[in-house]
Structure formats: C-alpha cells, structure tokens
Design a protein around this motif. Structure first.
Motif, short mmCIF file in Angstrom:
data_model
loop_
_atom_site.label_atom_id
_atom_site.label_comp_id
_atom_site.label_asym_id
_atom_site.label_seq_id
_atom_site.Cartn_x
_atom_site.Cartn_y
_atom_site.Cartn_z
N GLY A 206 0.78 -1.04 -0.46
CA GLY A 206 0.00 0.07 0.00
C GLY A 206 0.58 0.83 0.08
N PRO A 207 0.63 2.17 0.49
CA PRO A 207 1.12 4.01 -0.21
C PRO A 207 2.25 3.18 1.26
CG PRO A 207 -1.32 3.70 0.08
CD PRO A 207 -0.93 2.82 0.26
N SER A 208 3.31 3.63 1.16
CA SER A 208 4.04 4.12 2.07
C SER A 208 5.87 4.87 1.49
CB SER A 208 4.67 2.87 2.70
OG SER A 208 5.46 2.38 1.20
N TRP A 209 6.04 5.31 2.03
CA TRP A 209 7.31 6.38 2.09
C TRP A 209 8.47 6.15 3.30
CZ3 TRP A 209 2.24 7.32 3.30
CH2 TRP A 209 1.37 7.18 2.09
N ASP A 210 9.77 6.76 2.98
CA ASP A 210 10.73 7.06 3.39
C ASP A 210 10.17 8.21 3.91
OD1 ASP A 210 11.99 4.61 3.75
OD2 ASP A 210 13.10 5.01 2.24
N TYR A 211 10.60 8.22 5.34
CA TYR A 211 11.05 10.41 4.90
C TYR A 211 12.15 10.31 5.81
CZ TYR A 211 5.94 11.57 4.97
OH TYR A 211 4.81 12.05 5.46
N ILE A 212 12.81 11.66 5.33
CA ILE A 212 14.38 11.98 5.61
C ILE A 212 14.95 13.02 6.58
CG2 ILE A 212 16.64 12.40 4.12
CD1 ILE A 212 15.96 9.35 3.68
N VAL A 213 14.97 12.93 7.82
CA VAL A 213 15.11 14.28 8.66
C VAL A 213 16.70 14.19 8.80
CG1 VAL A 213 12.97 13.56 9.63
CG2 VAL A 213 14.68 12.26 10.69
N LYS A 214 16.58 15.75 9.22
CA LYS A 214 18.13 16.43 9.55
C LYS A 214 17.97 16.38 10.97
CE LYS A 214 20.39 19.12 7.05
NZ LYS A 214 21.03 20.30 5.78
N ARG A 215 18.62 15.69 11.62
CA ARG A 215 19.76 16.53 12.87
C ARG A 215 19.61 17.48 12.92
NH1 ARG A 215 22.01 12.13 16.53
NH2 ARG A 215 24.06 12.42 15.26
N LYS A 216 19.24 18.56 13.26
CA LYS A 216 20.32 20.05 13.52
C LYS A 216 21.19 19.87 14.28
CE LYS A 216 16.63 23.41 12.38
NZ LYS A 216 17.23 23.58 10.89
N SER A 217 21.99 19.17 15.43
CA SER A 217 22.64 19.48 16.20
C SER A 217 23.54 19.76 14.81
CB SER A 217 22.90 18.54 17.54
OG SER A 217 22.42 17.64 17.75
N ASP A 218 24.10 18.67 14.42
CA ASP A 218 25.22 18.00 13.53
C ASP A 218 24.91 18.05 12.51
OD1 ASP A 218 23.80 15.54 13.41
OD2 ASP A 218 24.99 14.77 14.87
N GLY A 219 23.70 18.18 11.47
CA GLY A 219 23.50 17.94 10.15
C GLY A 219 23.68 16.49 10.10
N LYS A 220 23.74 15.04 10.93
CA LYS A 220 23.29 14.40 10.02
C LYS A 220 21.79 14.14 9.95
CE LYS A 220 26.58 11.89 12.38
NZ LYS A 220 27.03 10.46 13.91
N LEU A 221 21.74 12.96 8.56
CA LEU A 221 20.91 12.09 8.45
C LEU A 221 20.22 10.96 8.19
CD1 LEU A 221 21.48 13.74 4.14
CD2 LEU A 221 20.07 15.11 6.06
N PHE A 222 18.95 11.15 8.69
CA PHE A 222 18.49 9.58 9.14
C PHE A 222 17.34 9.51 7.70
CE2 PHE A 222 21.06 11.00 12.31
CZ PHE A 222 21.17 10.36 12.76
N LYS A 223 16.81 8.33 8.25
CA LYS A 223 15.05 8.07 8.24
C LYS A 223 14.31 6.96 8.55
CE LYS A 223 16.33 3.95 4.59
NZ LYS A 223 16.45 2.78 3.58
N PHE A 224 13.34 6.99 8.40
CA PHE A 224 12.02 6.32 8.80
C PHE A 224 11.24 6.23 7.72
CE2 PHE A 224 10.59 10.70 10.04
CZ PHE A 224 9.07 10.10 9.79
#
Length: 99
Positions: free
Chosen positions: A49-67
C-alpha cells in the motif's frame, strides 16, 4: 560509511516525529534533538500500500536519518515497522540521456 548511527524509538515516538515533520521544512523534537524533514520518498511500489521513507536532518550535527511509514488502511492506520531512525548519506547519480 558502514557504521551508521541508529536512534532507537518506540512506535509512538516515531508517530509523534512523523506528525511533527509531516510537511517539508517542519521540525520536531525527539529525545532532546530537533529534526527537520528534508525529503520524502514514495516507496509504495515496494509495499502492499502507500508508504514513504522520510528523510530528516538532525539540527545539532546535520546528520541525515530515514524512517518508513506505511498506510495500512482505514482500520489499521499508519504503521512504523522499524522502531528506529537509520543514518543515511546523500548520494547523487548521473543519468545519461541521448536525443
């Protein structure tokens, strides 16, 4: 790049984060850190079904993460199967077109 950071979260924490960063540029606090949505990737062709990977940036160090979030339908709501944020690294691909 093999030592990717993992931020463990409960399903409820991920749901709160998703609610907070649902729109591009929005921020939300998780475990004392501020995260900002920087991209959303449609992964529906890989799920039931509908699904998405969200990419977020941690403001303290600029690292990128996904969920990932999956829309499991009216009665089941949105599901966060992996209860963590996984560090990702941005890459670029070159695509050649010939006309």
């Amino acid at each position: 790049m093999n030592n990717k950071e993992i931020v463990k979260c409960s399903s409820e924490e991920l749901h709160d984060l998703w609610n907070g960063v649902h729109h591009m540029g929005n921020t939300h606090e998780l475990k004392g850190e501020i995260y900002e949505q920087v991209d959303k990737i449609d992964t529906s062709k890989y799920s039931d079904g509908p699904s998405w990977d969200y990419i977020v940036k941690r403001k303290s160090d600029g690292k990128l993460f996904k969920f990932n979030v999956w829309d499991a339908g009216y009665h089941n709501g949105y599901i966060f199967e992996d209860e963590y944020l996984e560090e990702v690294h941005q890459t670029q691909k070159t695509i050649n077109h010939y006309e």
